[in-house]
Every structure is written in structure tokens, then in C-alpha cells.
Design an enzyme around this catalytic site. Structure first.
Site, PDB file in Angstrom:
ATOM      1  CB  CYS A 123      -0.924  -0.032   1.209  1.00 53.51           C
ATOM      2  SG  CYS A 123      -2.093   1.331   1.275  1.00 53.51           S
ATOM      3  CB  CYS A 124       3.826   2.256   2.025  1.00 55.80           C
ATOM      4  SG  CYS A 124       3.191   2.675   3.654  1.00 55.80           S
ATOM      5  CB  CYS A 205      -2.439   6.911   5.973  1.00 54.67           C
ATOM      6  SG  CYS A 205      -1.535   7.300   4.468  1.00 54.67           S
ATOM      7  CB  CYS A 208      -1.300   3.392   8.936  1.00 53.77           C
ATOM      8  SG  CYS A 208      -1.884   2.275   7.647  1.00 53.77           S
ATOM      9  CB  CYS A 231       5.897   5.390   4.480  1.00 51.32           C
ATOM     10  SG  CYS A 231       7.007   6.711   4.010  1.00 51.32           S
TER      11      CYS A 231
HETATM   12  S1  SF4 Z   1       0.463   4.557   5.734  1.00 48.99           S
HETATM   13 FE1  SF4 Z   1      -1.144   2.950   5.625  1.00 48.99          FE
HETATM   14  S2  SF4 Z   1      -2.798   3.770   4.300  1.00 48.99           S
HETATM   15 FE2  SF4 Z   1      -0.961   5.081   4.055  1.00 48.99          FE
HETATM   16  S3  SF4 Z   1       0.010   4.293   2.248  1.00 48.99           S
HETATM   17 FE3  SF4 Z   1       0.995   3.254   3.998  1.00 48.99          FE
HETATM   18  S4  SF4 Z   1      -0.200   1.380   4.397  1.00 48.99           S
HETATM   19 FE4  SF4 Z   1      -1.382   2.673   2.966  1.00 48.99          FE
END
Ligand code: SF4
Length: 387
Positions: A123-124, A205, A208, A231
Site C-alpha cells: 500500500c505504501c 494516513c 495507520c 513508509c
Molecule cells: S500509511 Fe497505511 S494507508 Fe498510508 S500508504 Fe501506507 S499502508 Fe497505505
């Protein structure tokens, strides 16, 4: 300052810059980074988080036209988005560039918006690393707000870093302590991120980031429960261990006209692919085409519509269409929604909004109720007007 001719490899320039500016202050390092041809064309990357305003202020004093890259992962707190605009306005930063993930890649790799639960590293990469790397193309260096006190991976940071031989990273605040940052913000009367007062000393985010208890490390609330610490913007090959699922989805609060409460629905939820009964709720993804459901919803008591990101409004459209089609049961918004979206949800035809317990805890009820005031333009009146 753009490079006029190819210079020495990044690693050599970084060593030279660190030797030259070793004993300089944060402001001197930033000033030189903006002007030294050895650094080249440069942008600041800012999360507009808990401490960002200090470095942004320094930049605004030196050169307000410097590009500032703000990464909107579409998972940020609403407070961060509002704060970003307020700070940019106040400081006169007129070259803020909002960077977002690639639409096609989001559709292909995280259409449900739940990738952060199953694979936060991926996701990051999708929402942060890739868009930022693309945005940094054409720059020779970038300025970050990282500091040594922030954690294990940062304890040996220098003013200048070699980013894999591609670019120079500049960390003017590397030697600052939390007190230095706080003093700077106070002395310059700078606005603080509104979540700091609520127990969020480090803000990323929304899914998280959690509140930090007194005595905990400032970054303890980032990816809590997971071993993940960075991240991927700064450590592509760093420690990127998949964490446990967040607890957020397991302790949700339902916002209704009665305020915040527990979930009274005990029937569970099933996807559209399973037979629909009155006892089981229906989970609808955000890419549902309601017109294809005509005649299938008569027995369904409760429908939950997913919001894959805070900026994704397709759920509101689905609710409106379901009401226009005559659906009379309960409609609930869930996923990346917050209590502040309650009024919009109600006007769209939802009866309730499901939010995480963590979000509920930092949202005083009287605030959302005062702001909501959806009754003056409820969805039925609105639909009558539309029709
Ligand atoms: S901090 Fe969490 S929601 Fe944001 S990009 Fe990374 S995994 Fe995804």
C-alpha cells in the site's frame, strides 16, 4: 539551483557537502541547499504533519517559490487536508504541488481501498513511494523534515544523504529535538496540526495512525501492532515487515441520529454473490452499479456500502440511486468515512455511518451534531427536488 553541467557522482557530492556544512545550523543548511549548485534543483517534500510547519516556515522565509510536494495518499485525515491549505496560505507558499497515486494503478492494485490491511508495504509503495518518485523526476535533490530523535532507522542521519546515487536528500533538522521543534513553532506563532493536541505527535494516513499514550515513543502510533516503521519513501529496501491487521475494523462505532453507539446488527454481512435474506446484511463494494440490482434487494434489511478512500464519493451516488430505485431498508456507509461526513451521508440516503472507534474517540459528539444539521435538507426532500 539547477545544475549547469554534470557534476561528480552523488556519493562524492554528499560527502563533500557533509564535510562543509557539518557544523552549520538548520537554517544555514537549508539556505545553502537552496542555493548551492552542488545540490542542484530541489523541492521540499512535506506531509504537513505534526512538526512540518517549522521547516515550511523556514522555507517560506528564504524562498516561497520553492516547489513543495505534498503527497495526498487519499487516506489522510481530513484535518491534514484542511491544515495543509491553511499553512500554505498563511506562509505564502505558492508552489505547493499535490501529488496523488496513479488512478489506473489504484484501480488495478487497491480497488477496494483495503490494501493497507492485507499488505501495508504494498500500500505504501502504491500510494507513497511510486507517486513521490515520479514527482521527484527532474529534481536533483529534495528536502525532508526527518530528525535523529525519531527512531532507530534515523539515529545516524546526516544533513545530506545519497539516495541510491540518483538524488541528494537534505535533512536540515537532523539534530533537532522535539523541544527545539516545539519552541520554534511557539516562538514563531505557527499553527499546529489540530490532531497534535488530541495525542497524535506523529501523523500519517488515518488507517495507520493511532493515538500515542503519555511516555510512549512519538512514532509509536504509526502502524501500531506491526513491525513496520517506515513508509518506503525513505527506505525502499528498509525494514518493511508486514504487520498485523489493524484493530480499527474490529471495534467500530455506528453514528446515527442518536449519536455514537455500538452496532446493533447481529446478523453479519455477506457479499452480493451469496443468497440475500432479511437476516444477513449485504456488503456492497464501491464499484457496484445499483441499476443492476433491480428486484434483488426486496428482502434485504441492511446494506453496507464501502468507501475505499476518504476522497472517493461513489458510495454517496450508490445510496442516492438505491433510494431512487425505492430501497426502503437501512443503508450504512462504512470504510473510509468519518463522522463529519454524516450530514452528507444522510442527505444521500444513508441512515448511518460506521466509523472506527479510534476516529470516534477524537470526534466530540457535540461538534458533529452541531455541524451535521442534515435535517433541513434530508435525502427525501432532496430527491423530491431532483425528481
Ligand atoms: S500509511 Fe497505511 S494507508 Fe498510508 S500508504 Fe501506507 S499502508 Fe497505505
Amino acid at each position: 539551483m539547477p545544475l549547469e553541467a554534470p557534476l561528480a557522482p552523488v556519493i562524492e557530492r554528499v560527502a563533500d557537502l557533509n564535510a562543509r556544512y557539518k557544523h552549520h545550523s538548520a537554517t544555514a543548511v537549508l539556505e545553502h541547499a537552496l542555493a548551492d549548485p552542488m545540490v542542484g534543483s530541489i523541492a521540499m517534500v512535506s506531509s504537513f504533519g505534526a512538526e512540518s510547519v517549522a521547516l515550511l516556515h523556514m522555507l517560506s522565509v528564504m524562498d516561497r517559490s520553492t516547489p513543495v510536494l505534498f503527497l495526498d495518499t487519499e487516506m489522510l485525515f481530513e484535518e491534514t487536508l484542511i491544515y495543509q491549505r491553511e499553512v500554505a496560505d498563511k506562509l505564502g507558499l505558492h508552489n505547493v504541488r499535490v501529488i496523488r497515486p496513479d488512478r489506473d494503478q489504484m484501480f488495478a492494485r487497491d480497488n477496494s481501498g483495503n490494501l493497507h490491511r492485507s499488505d501495508p508495504d504494498a500500500c505504501c509503495v502504491l500510494r507513497k513511494t511510486e507517486p513521490l518518485q515520479k514527482a521527484l523526476d527532474g529534481f536533483d535533490g529534495w528536502i525532508t523534515g526527518r530528525k535523529r530523535f525519531q527512531g532507530k532507522n534515523r539515529t545516524t542521519l546526516e544533513f545530506f544523504e545519497d539516495e541510491d546515487g540518483k538524488r541528494i536528500k537534505v535533512n536540515p533538522l537532523v539534530h533537532w529535538t522535539p523541544q527545539d521543534v516545539s519552541d520554534y513553532i511557539t516562538n514563531n506563532r505557527l499553527p499546529r496540526h489540530p490532531l497534535v493536541a488530541g495525542g497524535y505527535p506523529s501523523i500519517g494516513c488515518a488507517p495507520c495512525t493511532s493515538r500515542v499514550a503519555p511516555g510512549e515513543d512519538a512514532r509509536a502510533g504509526r502502524w501500531r501492532g506491526a513491525e513496520k516503521e517506515e513508509c518506503g519513501i525513505h527506505f525502499v529496501n528498509g525494514k518493511m515487515v508486514r504487520g498485523n491487521e489493524t484493530e480499527v475494523s474490529d471495534a467500530n462505532v455506528v453514528v446515527s441520529d442518536d449519536g455514537f453507539g455500538g452496532d446493533d446488527w447481529t446478523g453479519g454481512f455477506a457479499p452480493l454473490s451469496e443468497p440475500q435474506t432479511a437476516d444477513v446484511g449485504l456488503d456492497l463494494p464501491s464499484d457496484t452499479m445499483p441499476e443492476n440490482l433491480s428486484g434483488q434487494l426486496d428482502d434485504v434489511t441492511l446494506i453496507r456500502v464501502d468507501f475505499p478512500s476518504f476522497a472517493d464519493g461513489r458510495g454517496f451516488t450508490i445510496a442516492r440511486q438505491l433510494r431512487l430505485m425505492g430501497y426502503k431498508g437501512r443503508l450504512r456507509a462504512r470504510g473510509h468515512v468519518i463522522a463529519d461526513q454524516y450530514a452528507m451521508a444522510r442527505r444521500s440516503g444513508f441512515d448511518e455511518v460506521e466509523i472506527s472507534a479510534d476516529l470516534a474517540a477524537r470526534q466530540p459528539q457535540d461538534q458533529w451534531r452541531a455541524r451535521a444539521n442534515w435535517q433541513t435538507h434530508d435525502y427525501q426532500s432532496r430527491l423530491r427536488g431532483v425528481i
